[in-house]
Design a protein around this motif. Structure first.
Motif, short mmCIF file in Angstrom:
data_model
loop_
_atom_site.label_atom_id
_atom_site.label_comp_id
_atom_site.label_asym_id
_atom_site.label_seq_id
_atom_site.Cartn_x
_atom_site.Cartn_y
_atom_site.Cartn_z
N GLY A 146 0.99 -1.12 -0.17
CA GLY A 146 0.06 0.41 0.37
C GLY A 146 0.99 0.72 -0.13
O GLY A 146 1.15 2.05 -0.37
N ASP A 147 1.44 1.51 0.71
CA ASP A 147 2.31 2.54 0.65
C ASP A 147 3.88 2.63 -0.76
O ASP A 147 3.90 3.66 -0.88
CB ASP A 147 4.08 2.36 1.80
N ARG A 148 3.80 1.49 -1.27
CA ARG A 148 5.07 0.86 -2.67
C ARG A 148 3.33 2.54 -3.53
O ARG A 148 3.90 2.82 -4.37
CB ARG A 148 5.33 0.40 -3.26
N GLN A 149 2.09 1.62 -3.33
CA GLN A 149 1.11 1.81 -4.62
C GLN A 149 1.26 3.48 -4.39
O GLN A 149 0.64 4.06 -5.86
CB GLN A 149 0.12 0.78 -4.36
N ALA A 150 0.87 3.90 -3.08
CA ALA A 150 0.76 5.48 -3.11
C ALA A 150 1.56 6.47 -2.77
O ALA A 150 1.60 7.27 -2.95
CB ALA A 150 0.27 5.68 -1.27
N ARG A 152 4.73 6.81 -0.96
CA ARG A 152 5.33 6.77 -0.01
C ARG A 152 6.91 5.80 0.10
O ARG A 152 6.66 4.83 -0.32
CB ARG A 152 4.58 6.65 1.27
N VAL A 153 7.25 6.86 0.87
CA VAL A 153 8.48 5.57 1.32
C VAL A 153 8.62 5.27 2.32
O VAL A 153 8.86 5.65 3.46
CB VAL A 153 9.81 6.73 0.94
N GLY A 154 8.20 3.71 2.22
CA GLY A 154 7.45 3.09 3.76
C GLY A 154 8.84 2.19 4.56
O GLY A 154 10.54 2.85 3.49
N ALA A 155 8.61 1.05 4.45
CA ALA A 155 9.35 -0.02 5.64
C ALA A 155 9.55 -0.18 4.39
O ALA A 155 9.70 -0.33 2.94
CB ALA A 155 8.20 -1.01 6.46
N THR A 156 10.85 -1.15 4.26
CA THR A 156 12.16 -1.90 4.54
C THR A 156 12.50 -3.35 3.85
O THR A 156 11.28 -4.03 5.12
CB THR A 156 13.69 -1.71 4.80
N THR A 157 12.15 -4.03 2.17
CA THR A 157 12.13 -5.70 2.77
C THR A 157 14.33 -5.83 2.62
O THR A 157 15.12 -5.28 2.26
CB THR A 157 11.99 -6.21 1.47
N ALA A 158 14.31 -7.16 3.18
CA ALA A 158 15.09 -7.31 2.88
C ALA A 158 15.87 -9.30 2.33
O ALA A 158 14.21 -9.95 2.43
CB ALA A 158 15.66 -8.35 4.30
N VAL A 159 16.44 -9.51 1.98
CA VAL A 159 16.57 -11.05 1.46
C VAL A 159 18.16 -11.58 1.72
O VAL A 159 18.49 -10.40 0.99
CB VAL A 159 17.00 -10.43 -0.56
N LEU A 167 21.53 -10.09 1.59
CA LEU A 167 21.58 -10.61 -0.35
C LEU A 167 21.65 -8.66 -0.85
O LEU A 167 22.37 -8.15 -1.98
CB LEU A 167 21.43 -11.67 -0.84
N TYR A 168 20.00 -8.04 0.19
CA TYR A 168 20.18 -6.86 0.00
C TYR A 168 18.89 -7.15 0.36
O TYR A 168 18.53 -7.40 1.15
CB TYR A 168 19.22 -6.82 -1.44
N PHE A 169 18.87 -5.21 0.62
CA PHE A 169 17.52 -5.16 1.61
C PHE A 169 17.22 -3.02 0.44
O PHE A 169 18.26 -3.03 -0.26
CB PHE A 169 18.31 -3.59 2.22
N SER A 170 15.93 -3.58 0.19
CA SER A 170 15.29 -2.31 -0.62
C SER A 170 14.83 -2.06 0.15
O SER A 170 13.25 -1.88 0.73
CB SER A 170 15.27 -3.10 -1.70
N ARG A 171 13.97 -0.87 -0.16
CA ARG A 171 12.60 0.34 -0.32
C ARG A 171 11.40 -0.57 -0.77
O ARG A 171 10.29 -0.33 -0.52
CB ARG A 171 12.54 1.72 -0.49
N GLU A 172 12.16 -1.53 -2.10
CA GLU A 172 10.97 -1.80 -2.74
C GLU A 172 10.43 -3.44 -2.47
O GLU A 172 11.46 -3.65 -0.85
CB GLU A 172 11.14 -2.10 -4.26
N VAL A 187 8.32 -13.17 2.68
CA VAL A 187 8.68 -11.22 2.19
C VAL A 187 8.95 -11.29 3.42
O VAL A 187 8.63 -11.49 4.31
CB VAL A 187 7.25 -10.10 1.79
N PHE A 188 10.48 -10.97 3.89
CA PHE A 188 11.04 -10.10 4.88
C PHE A 188 10.43 -8.78 5.05
O PHE A 188 11.59 -7.82 4.29
CB PHE A 188 12.01 -10.80 5.61
N HIS A 189 10.50 -8.36 6.23
CA HIS A 189 9.74 -6.77 6.65
C HIS A 189 11.56 -6.54 7.31
O HIS A 189 11.46 -7.38 8.63
CB HIS A 189 8.85 -6.21 7.24
N HIS A 190 12.30 -5.48 7.13
CA HIS A 190 13.12 -5.81 7.96
C HIS A 190 13.09 -4.42 8.69
O HIS A 190 12.54 -3.11 8.61
CB HIS A 190 15.02 -4.35 7.01
#
Length: 271
Positions: A146-150, A152-159, A167-172, A187-190
């Motif tokens: 929802g944040d991305r569709q709106a 907004r720079v929201g929470a971060t995900t981790a791989v 391996l990587y962290f992203s705002r996507e 999907v993991f919320h960082h």
């Protein structure tokens, strides 16, 4: 093991100026500033030798000292919370085995998230940095999307890999998933909390920002761009919801989460 916990806080955040001093009704129904809620969350963590708020702003300093916190003044040139933690450690003169960065916008951080990081670094001597990740349920995943569709720079995900190495962290929202198929990977919320070895923290402050850190606006990528291992430690929600204050809209979200928790606690036990 002596652990220093630092709560970095700045007044001039680009996306949400004055965020640390914003008042909200948080855990336990307490009406207080965001930074005070985070300080109470830090005080709930067992085994911490010292807790300080690190800031460059006199308004935050005065406010924090007013509710009893110890404050370390740091430079306005700090680019992020990790740099601010490094400067705070240097000003305090060291003497700690680990430094924990509990972000000043995460009042819902439960104590076991922090103790999991301390335990992880104790169990993995080669790891220099540890950070928690939380497996997303349907509600959390919807909030992220929802944040991305709106916009907004929201929470971060981790791989991360099989042994927890980031391996990587992203705002996507990563990994990408085909909406027409069952999810192939969670999907993991960082969670924006870090535990560092002091040597890694001191080195970080000397490195310039890399292109990935600048692009994503995520401080932990600087370690990865320099080839240093970041350990992702999966933590359990244990029935509580976690979210940070990334945008003004998140204040109401945090208050709703806290109110729902109080309502659930007031229900009589099932027969």
């Amino acid at each position: 093991m002596r652990v220093l916990l630092v709560i970095p806080a700045r007044h001039g955040a680009r996306r949400y100026p004055g965020k640390p001093l914003v008042a909200l009704t948080g855990p336990g129904g307490r009406r207080a500033s965001l930074i005070e809620h985070c300080w109470h969350a830090a005080r709930a963590v067992p085994g911490i030798a010292r807790i300080v708020i690190a800031t460059d702003d006199a308004r935050i300093e005065a406010h924090a000292e007013g509710f009893g916190a110890e404050v370390v003044m740091t430079s306005a040139d700090c680019a992020n919370g990790t740099e601010r933690c490094a400067e705070a450690l240097a000003r305090l003169g060291g003497g700690y085995d680990l430094v924990v960065n509990l972000q000043g916008d995460a009042p819902l951080t439960p104590p076991w998230f922090v103790t999991a990081l301390i335990d992880a670094l104790s169990a993995h001597p080669a790891a220099e940095v540890a950070t928690p990740v939380l497996r997303c349920d349907a509600v959390a995943l919807a909030d992220l999307r929802g944040d991305r569709q709106a916009g907004r720079v929201g929470a971060t995900t981790a791989v991360f890999g099989a042994e927890g190495t980031a391996l990587y962290f992203s705002r996507e929202v990563l990994p990408w998933q085909d909406p027409g198929r069952p999810a192939a990977a969670p999907v993991f919320h960082h969670v924006g909390v870090y535990a560092y070895r002091p040597s890694a923290l001191a080195a970080y402050a000397l490195w310039p920002q890399g292109p990935l850190e600048r692009a994503e606006g995520l401080e932990q990528l600087r370690f990865m761009e320099r080839g240093h291992r970041v350990l992702c430690t999966e933590v359990e929600a244990r029935g509580v919801r976690f979210w940070e204050v990334n945008n003004p809209e998140d204040v109401a979200r945090i208050e709703e989460i806290c109110a729902a928790g109080r309502d659930a606690a007031s229900l009589p036990p099932e027969a």
